[in-house]
Design a protein around this motif. Structure first.
Motif, PDB file in Angstrom:
ATOM      1  N   GLU A   1      27.490  36.679  -3.431  1.00  0.00           N
ATOM      2  CA  GLU A   1      27.713  37.014  -2.027  1.00  0.00           C
ATOM      3  C   GLU A   1      28.542  38.295  -1.916  1.00  0.00           C
ATOM      4  OE1 GLU A   1      29.542  33.587  -0.308  1.00  0.00           O
ATOM      5  OE2 GLU A   1      27.668  32.466  -0.178  1.00  0.00           O
ATOM      6  N   TYR A   2      28.115  39.174  -1.006  1.00  0.00           N
ATOM      7  CA  TYR A   2      28.767  40.473  -0.855  1.00  0.00           C
ATOM      8  C   TYR A   2      28.941  40.829   0.619  1.00  0.00           C
ATOM      9  CZ  TYR A   2      26.907  40.725  -5.602  1.00  0.00           C
ATOM     10  OH  TYR A   2      26.578  40.447  -6.902  1.00  0.00           O
ATOM     11  N   SER A   3      29.980  41.592   0.893  1.00  0.00           N
ATOM     12  CA  SER A   3      30.142  42.253   2.193  1.00  0.00           C
ATOM     13  C   SER A   3      30.227  43.745   1.915  1.00  0.00           C
ATOM     14  CB  SER A   3      31.404  41.773   2.905  1.00  0.00           C
ATOM     15  OG  SER A   3      31.270  40.441   3.348  1.00  0.00           O
TER      16      SER A   3
ATOM     17  N   HIS B   1      30.913  47.446   3.440  1.00  0.00           N
ATOM     18  CA  HIS B   1      31.625  48.069   4.557  1.00  0.00           C
ATOM     19  C   HIS B   1      31.256  49.553   4.647  1.00  0.00           C
ATOM     20  CE1 HIS B   1      34.334  44.529   4.892  1.00  0.00           C
ATOM     21  NE2 HIS B   1      34.122  44.451   3.593  1.00  0.00           N
TER      22      HIS B   1
ATOM     23  N   ARG C   1      29.399  46.503   9.044  1.00  0.00           N
ATOM     24  CA  ARG C   1      29.509  45.622   7.876  1.00  0.00           C
ATOM     25  C   ARG C   1      28.225  44.819   7.720  1.00  0.00           C
ATOM     26  NH1 ARG C   1      33.063  41.365   9.180  1.00  0.00           N
ATOM     27  NH2 ARG C   1      31.439  39.766   8.977  1.00  0.00           N
TER      28      ARG C   1
ATOM     29  N   ASP D   1      26.778  41.473   5.604  1.00  0.00           N
ATOM     30  CA  ASP D   1      27.016  40.324   4.735  1.00  0.00           C
ATOM     31  C   ASP D   1      25.668  39.884   4.167  1.00  0.00           C
ATOM     32  OD1 ASP D   1      29.692  40.359   5.489  1.00  0.00           O
ATOM     33  OD2 ASP D   1      29.399  38.904   7.098  1.00  0.00           O
TER      34      ASP D   1
ATOM     35  N   THR E   1      31.605  48.114  -1.363  1.00  0.00           N
ATOM     36  CA  THR E   1      31.071  46.766  -1.538  1.00  0.00           C
ATOM     37  C   THR E   1      32.186  45.812  -1.952  1.00  0.00           C
ATOM     38  OG1 THR E   1      28.882  47.579  -2.150  1.00  0.00           O
ATOM     39  CG2 THR E   1      29.435  45.330  -2.813  1.00  0.00           C
TER      40      THR E   1
END
Length: 386
Positions: free
Chosen positions: A180-182, A184, A255, A257, A298
């Protein structure tokens, strides 16, 4: 007290702890620690760096390697904006079902394991049984990753792990990983009438999402010929794209997700390498031509290994014998199992309840499922004296 009645009463207590991942789980962990110590367990509590979360690791039986680990996560998903017909943190028994947040995912298994602790203490003369109750599984398996580090440093650790996620008591030997990544995006705000003078973070985020969609299609061709999973390829899902403040303002922040569920380790590297090159060679040069301060960062929320089916699996053999199963399967959802497998343990996932009830309003666990779980654990206790 009848084991089922005892376990149901304990589950009622556990549901009453509102251990949503965003909140502390300490009260529940301390409650479980007291119950296990009363049964004669040697209990450790490992707090997270912030001191508001904790893992519990406990042992009953001899101090030797080769024990059997019973594992479950203490946190639950939020109930906000869900249409519950009862108080989610006050368990209700109705029509052979136990309603409440976490009943099946996965406090039911925890309650059954702890309720059996006194019986394990009577029988664990040859092989130890361990309990691992973790924090923050629902937001990246953070607690299990920390616990894995603790166990990796020890010469004495379990050799078999049973992860009690809801599988309808089916024996599960494999599942995909979960990453899982966010991401920006920092652009340059400006007036919407002059878009070329700003860097539209949302538009660059959209380009990134388009790349994710393309990668998702390309991953289908990389599916292993004998993949046991459904679908057989690595999947990508964009969960959220957030950014912008008004119709006439160039958004300076955005952002994304997103998640990836690899069926093989090489797929994760394939995706991450492609995205890194795409950002460095395409998106960032365009952004920085307008604003040198523009950036794409990331944030890794969690990278959890999958559970890989293996030919020799003591955990599978034990649980199949205990449940009467004649085979083992796979599931599409992720668990902490891969973290324990990486430590050299043989691992299966098997627990009461259905994943179809997890994360939903009016989550429930059928009493018959809890009864089957107790039967399995009762049989497991008989193996601890060997």
């Amino acid at each position: 007290m009848d084991p089922l009645a005892e376990t149901t009463a304990l589950l009622r207590d556990l549901v009453a702890f509102p251990t949503v991942s965003s909140d502390s789980n300490l009260a529940m962990i301390e409650f479980l620690a007291e119950r296990l110590m009363a049964a004669g367990a040697r209990v450790e509590i490992h707090r997270d760096p912030g001191g508001t979360k904790a893992n519990l690791f406990a042992t009953i039986g001899p101090e030797r390697a080769g024990g059997i680990l019973l594992s479950g996560h203490s946190d639950v998903v939020p109930v906000a904006d869900q249409d519950w017909t009862t108080d989610p943190f006050a368990m209700v028994e109705r029509d052979g079902r136990l309603y409440g947040r976490g009943t099946c995912d996965m406090k039911g298994f925890i309650a059954a394991a702890v309720a059996m602790a006194p019986r394990f203490a009577e029988r664990a003369t040859g092989r130890p049984v361990h309990f691992a109750f973790t924090h923050d599984e629902e937001v990246g398996c953070l607690g299990a990753q920390a616990l894995a580090g603790v166990l990796a440093a020890r010469a004495i650790r379990p050799s078999v792990a049973i992860i009690g996620e809801p599988t309808l008591m089916r024996v599960i030997e494999g599942h995909k990983g979960c990453c899982e990544y966010s991401v920006h995006f920092t652009g340059l705000e400006g007036h919407g009438s002059a878009p070329d003078r700003g860097v539209n973070a949302v538009e660059y985020a959209v380009r990134y999402v388009a790349r994710l969609v393309d990668l998702g299609e390309r991953l289908k061709a990389r599916a292993p010929a004998a993949s046991p999973f459904d679908p057989p390829w690595t999947t990508i899902n964009t969960g959220a794209l957030i950014g912008g403040v008004a119709h006439n303002v160039i958004p300076g922040k955005a952002r994304i997700d997103w998640e990836m569920r690899p069926v093989q380790p090489g797929d994760a590297d394939f995706v991450k390498t492609d995205l890194k090159r795409f950002c460095e060679e395409d998106l960032l040069p365009r952004m920085r031509a307008v604003s040198p301060a523009a950036d794409i960062v990331t944030e890794v929320i969690g990278e959890v290994a999958g559970l890989i089916p293996v030919p020799e699996n003591e955990a599978k053999a034990i649980v199949m014998a205990l449940t009467g199963a004649n085979g083992a399967g796979t599931v599409p959802f992720g668990t902490e199992a891969g973290l324990f497998q990486a430590l050299g343990m043989s691992v299966v996932v098997c627990g009461p309840g259905s994943i179809e009830q997890a994360h939903k309003p009016d989550e429930f666990l059928a009493l018959d499922q809890l009864r089957q779980c107790l039967t399995m654990l009762e049989g497991l206790g008989d193996r601890l004296s060997a």
